[in-house]
Structure formats: structure tokens, C-alpha cells
Design a protein around this motif. Structure first.
Motif, short mmCIF file in Angstrom:
data_model
loop_
_atom_site.label_atom_id
_atom_site.label_comp_id
_atom_site.label_asym_id
_atom_site.label_seq_id
_atom_site.Cartn_x
_atom_site.Cartn_y
_atom_site.Cartn_z
N ILE A 198 -6.79 -2.71 -3.70
CA ILE A 198 -5.48 -2.35 -4.24
C ILE A 198 -5.37 -0.83 -4.32
N ASP A 199 -4.26 -0.33 -3.82
CA ASP A 199 -3.99 1.11 -3.80
C ASP A 199 -2.79 1.39 -4.71
N PHE A 200 -2.95 2.34 -5.62
CA PHE A 200 -1.91 2.63 -6.61
C PHE A 200 -1.18 3.94 -6.27
N PRO A 201 0.11 4.02 -6.67
CA PRO A 201 0.91 5.21 -6.36
C PRO A 201 0.66 6.33 -7.37
N VAL A 202 -0.39 7.08 -7.16
CA VAL A 202 -0.74 8.18 -8.06
C VAL A 202 -0.98 9.44 -7.23
N SER A 250 0.85 -1.18 0.00
CA SER A 250 0.00 0.00 0.00
C SER A 250 0.89 1.25 0.00
N PRO A 251 1.17 1.84 -1.19
CA PRO A 251 0.62 1.45 -2.49
C PRO A 251 1.42 0.33 -3.15
N VAL A 252 0.94 -0.12 -4.31
CA VAL A 252 1.66 -1.11 -5.11
C VAL A 252 3.07 -0.60 -5.42
N GLN A 253 4.04 -1.50 -5.36
CA GLN A 253 5.42 -1.16 -5.70
C GLN A 253 5.72 -1.65 -7.12
N TYR A 254 6.31 -0.79 -7.93
CA TYR A 254 6.58 -1.08 -9.34
C TYR A 254 8.08 -1.10 -9.61
N TYR A 255 8.50 -2.04 -10.48
CA TYR A 255 9.91 -2.17 -10.86
C TYR A 255 10.00 -2.37 -12.37
N LEU A 256 10.80 -1.54 -13.00
CA LEU A 256 11.10 -1.69 -14.42
C LEU A 256 12.42 -2.45 -14.52
N VAL A 257 12.36 -3.64 -15.13
CA VAL A 257 13.52 -4.53 -15.13
C VAL A 257 14.18 -4.55 -16.50
N PHE A 258 15.45 -4.17 -16.55
CA PHE A 258 16.26 -4.27 -17.75
C PHE A 258 17.25 -5.42 -17.59
N GLU A 259 17.99 -5.73 -18.66
CA GLU A 259 18.90 -6.88 -18.62
C GLU A 259 19.95 -6.76 -17.52
N SER A 260 20.48 -5.58 -17.30
CA SER A 260 21.58 -5.42 -16.35
C SER A 260 21.24 -4.52 -15.18
N SER A 261 19.97 -4.13 -15.04
CA SER A 261 19.59 -3.24 -13.95
C SER A 261 18.08 -3.26 -13.76
N PHE A 262 17.64 -2.72 -12.64
CA PHE A 262 16.21 -2.52 -12.46
C PHE A 262 15.99 -1.18 -11.77
N ILE A 263 14.80 -0.63 -11.98
CA ILE A 263 14.48 0.70 -11.47
C ILE A 263 13.22 0.60 -10.61
#
Length: 264
Positions: free
Chosen positions: A207-211, A16-29
């Protein structure tokens, strides 16, 4: 900071809120940390999620040839009622199809802009609901294969929607519904083969979103038409990045696109 990688759908964690991750080949954000920061997204090239080649993406992150050959893009993905692995009948790759289709599946109700029915593997709960931007959801049945889930969805969508109004979802034009009541009402329409798997007593998942700012009018970013974009991130919902100027970017729609991502 600058990152480069091929886009795939953001990974999520129910919190709360949902945690988001952008995953690349050699890193994540960790995307939640970027809210109120300025992002620059620039299209670099294609990278098919199957063959890895710089070939124009056709659908779902695949080039034209792989979309029509990969088992992950078979018609039964979008239409679970077409599943045949339980009959030992191959579509494109029986081993893969058995691995996916012959696993517990959930038929559920999710409320993103309206109440809709959907299907997902049990292991994808609640990820599927998060990806759809649902603020509330509930399971209806848990069946042993994808086919049974598919025929249940087909029967129930005669009585409840199976699509989400994504614009309303992004504008947060929503209202709460009593999903337990809707679930119990729909029980009478479940096919006989799936009725023994009806879930008699459970509660909604909220579900609570980070907005921090929802768009008033939705403008969708198209990397083919606008290969370079810059804006201030104000939220994340579903698989969408929401920017201050009302632009929204559906990360999942652009799987297979290699981008440069600059953060300031």
C-alpha cells in the motif's frame, strides 16, 4: 471553498497512492487534491452518529447513552472473541449481531510500524489495512464467523504484537518484513477450530500513501482543546491528515464532531 459536515472516517480506494474521500451529508471532498493546500478546521457542534443530537461525544462518534446502547459499540467490536451470535446469544441486538458476526472474517498480519495481528470482516479488506496505515499486509485465515477470528487473534498475539506504534507509522519509521515467512511461522499457534481455514498460499498486499512530507515530531490535534486550526496539508496516512507544522489530525477519532472546513 467552504464545507460543513459531521466527521466520519474517510472513505478510501486502493490505488497507487490510496485515494481518500471525506464524505459529508450533502457533499464529498477528494482529499488527495488538497495536498499542499491550506486547510482551516473549525469545530462547530456535536452530532451523535446514532441519535443525531447535539450531545457531547463520548466514544466512537456516539454520545454517552448511545455508546452503551447501540449494538455497533458492543464489547465484541473491540474484542471479537466475545462474539456470541453463533450461539444464538444476544448482546444488545441479536439481529444486528448475526448480520455482522456470522459473516466471513479475516485474521491478518499488517505492518504499519511493526508486524501486528488483527481481525476484520472479509468485506473490509483492504480498507482495514489502509485505515491502520499499513504499508504491507497479508491474510492468515478466513473463517466463517467473528468468534473464530477472535480466538485466533487471541492465540496469535501471544507471539506477535496486536498494537501499532502510531507515531512511528506517521513518521514513516518503518521497515519491510517478509509477511509470508511470519504467516507460516504462526501457523503452529492457530487454534484447532480455526486451523482448517489457514490460507496456505497468498502474497502480500503493498500500500502506497499520498504523503509528500512526513512529520519529524508528531503533534496531535485535539478539537476540544484547539477548536480552530489552520495548516498546510502535506499528506494522508491511515485516517490521519498530516500538516506541514508536524500537526496530525486523526479524522476517525473525531467522528460525531461537526466542523467547518475551509480550503485555500
Amino acid at each position: 471553498m467552504q464545507y460543513q459536515g459531521v466527521l466520519t472516517k474517510m472513505q478510501t480506494e486502493l490505488a497507487s497512492p490510496v485515494q481518500y474521500y471525506l464524505v459529508f451529508e450533502s457533499s464529498f471532498i477528494h482529499m488527495n487534491q488538497l495536498i499542499d493546500k491550506t486547510l482551516s478546521i473549525e469545530f462547530v457542534r456535536y452530532q451523535c452518529l446514532a441519535c443525531g443530537k447535539d450531545k457531547k461525544i463520548y466514544r466512537q462518534g456516539y454520545c454517552y447513552d448511545d455508546f452503551f446502547n447501540q449494538p455497533q459499540a458492543g464489547d465484541w467490536i473491540m474484542k471479537p472473541e466475545l462474539s456470541t451470535a453463533h450461539l444464538d446469544i444476544e448482546d444488545r441486538d441479536l439481529e444486528y449481531e448475526k448480520k455482522v458476526q456470522l459473516k466471513p472474517h479475516i485474521v491478518y498480519l499488517a505492518n504499519s510500524s511493526n508486524v501486528k495481528v488483527g481481525v476484520t470482516r472479509k468485506t473490509q479488506v483492504p480498507t482495514r489495512w489502509i485505515d491502520q496505515g499499513a504499508h504491507e499486509a497479508i491474510e492468515i485465515v478466513e473463517v466463517p464467523n467473528r468468534y473464530l477470528a477472535g480466538i485466533t487473534e487471541v492465540a496469535l498475539k501471544e507471539h506477535v504484537a496486536d498494537k501499532t506504534n502510531w507515531r512511528s507509522m506517521l513518521k514513516n519509521d518503518i521497515k519491510d518484513e517478509n509477511l509470508v515467512t511470519v504467516r507460516d511461522h504462526l501457523k503452529q499457534y492457530i487454534p484447532d477450530e480455526a486451523l482448517p481455514y489457514f490460507i496456505e498460499s497468498n502474497s502480500e498486499t503493498n500500500i502506497d500513501f499520498p504523503v509528500v512530507q512526513y512529520p519529524e515530531k508528531v503533534k496531535s490535534l485535539n478539537l476540544d482543546k484547539t477548536p480552530i486550526f489552520k495548516g498546510t496539508l502535506k499528506g494522508i496516512k491511515g485516517q490521519y491528515l498530516i500538516f506541514e507544522d508536524n500537526t496530525v489530525f486523526n479524522v476517525r477519532n473525531w467522528e460525531g464532531y461537526v466542523v467547518d472546513l475551509n480550503i485555500s
